[in-house]
Design a protein around this motif. Structure first.
Motif, PDB file in Angstrom:
ATOM      1  N   ALA A 117       0.824  -1.203   0.000  1.00  0.00           N
ATOM      2  CA  ALA A 117       0.000   0.000   0.000  1.00  0.00           C
ATOM      3  C   ALA A 117       0.861   1.257   0.000  1.00  0.00           C
ATOM      4  CB  ALA A 117      -0.935  -0.001   1.202  1.00  0.00           C
ATOM      5  N   GLU A 120       2.350   1.747  -3.503  1.00  0.00           N
ATOM      6  CA  GLU A 120       1.352   2.301  -4.421  1.00  0.00           C
ATOM      7  C   GLU A 120       1.264   3.811  -4.274  1.00  0.00           C
ATOM      8  OE1 GLU A 120      -3.466   1.971  -5.347  1.00  0.00           O
ATOM      9  OE2 GLU A 120      -2.528   0.651  -3.865  1.00  0.00           O
ATOM     10  N   ARG A 121       1.273   4.293  -3.038  1.00  0.00           N
ATOM     11  CA  ARG A 121       1.182   5.729  -2.791  1.00  0.00           C
ATOM     12  C   ARG A 121       2.450   6.453  -3.251  1.00  0.00           C
ATOM     13  NH1 ARG A 121      -1.933   3.056   0.686  1.00  0.00           N
ATOM     14  NH2 ARG A 121      -3.747   4.026   1.716  1.00  0.00           N
TER      15      ARG A 121
END
Length: 246
Positions: A117, A120-121
């Motif tokens: 996660a 992805e950011r």
């Protein structure tokens, strides 16, 4: 439609609690001393029972103390911070907590594979090495927030060995890392056992929970932070107008 008497009184207590809470947390009572019950009854056209119930709620929150023969006084002085200062996009004011009034207690500074996660950011592949820097922010030597930052390279290389002496934005400045934009997602949660231990608060205490992404001068995200702030210690102020945000 008429409201039942019990429900009507509950609404009256809540409304008065909201007003008094904002006044207390805004530091608007001289020397933290609240007016007497009689003065509050007159000012707000409220019954003694309503005033006492509203004050009891504030006392349960830990915002006030009532002392026989002395009166009622505020026991907390939260830090009020303009939201653009919290974003790091404007120069902090003289009295700002972002003007060398905080210091960090580092918990971790290490290079780790970027979790999915986070990757992805940061717009990198999962598992790409990044710098994880976790710390407790101290204000007047009291823990007020805990933050875990994940920083991509090349900025991670600049931050890895830079001394961390004040707030996060000062660390970026000391490392020569420039930012353009900063984005917050603000939520709330109750402190679990690990967070409570790190912040020196009771389990279940309210926290302001924030996810932050900071962008470089080319508009690329280079820092993702997960921040937990003591809700009773901070007040974020934002004013919007047709001329922009202030």
């Amino acid at each position: 439609m008429r409201t039942a008497p019990g429900r009507q009184r509950a609404h009256e207590v809540r409304r008065l609690r909201d007003i008094l809470r904002a006044t207390v947390r805004g530091g608007r009572y001289a020397h933290g001393q609240l007016p007497s019950e009689a003065e509050l009854m007159t000012s707000y056209r409220a019954s003694r029972a309503t005033v006492r119930a509203a004050l009891a709620l504030l006392r349960t929150e830990g915002l006030i103390e009532r002392t026989q023969g002395v009166g009622t006084h505020a026991v907390l002085e939260p830090v009020t911070t303009p939201l653009p200062e919290a974003h790091g996009v404007i120069k902090p004011t003289r009295d700002s907590m972002f003007n060398h009034r905080m210091r960090p207690r580092e918990l971790d500074r290490s290079v780790v594979p970027a979790p999915g996660a986070v990757a992805e950011r940061l717009e990198i592949a999962p598992g790409t090495p990044c710098l994880r820097l976790e710390y407790v922010a101290l204000h007047n030597e009291e823990p007020v927030a805990i933050a875990t930052n994940y920083v991509r390279y090349p900025q991670a290389g600049e931050l890895r060995d830079t001394p961390f002496v004040s707030d996060w934005y000062q660390l970026l400045a000391d490392a020569g890392v420039a930012l353009s934009d900063s984005e917050f997602i603000i939520d709330c949660e109750l402190a679990d056992a690990p967070l409570a231990a790190a912040l020196g608060i009771s389990e279940g205490a309210p926290l302001i929970s924030m996810e932050q992404i900071i962008y470089d001068l080319d508009g690329r995200p280079f820092d993702v932070a997960f921040i937990h702030t003591r809700g009773e210690r901070f007040r974020f102020v934002s004013r919007g107008s047709s001329k922009g945000l202030s």
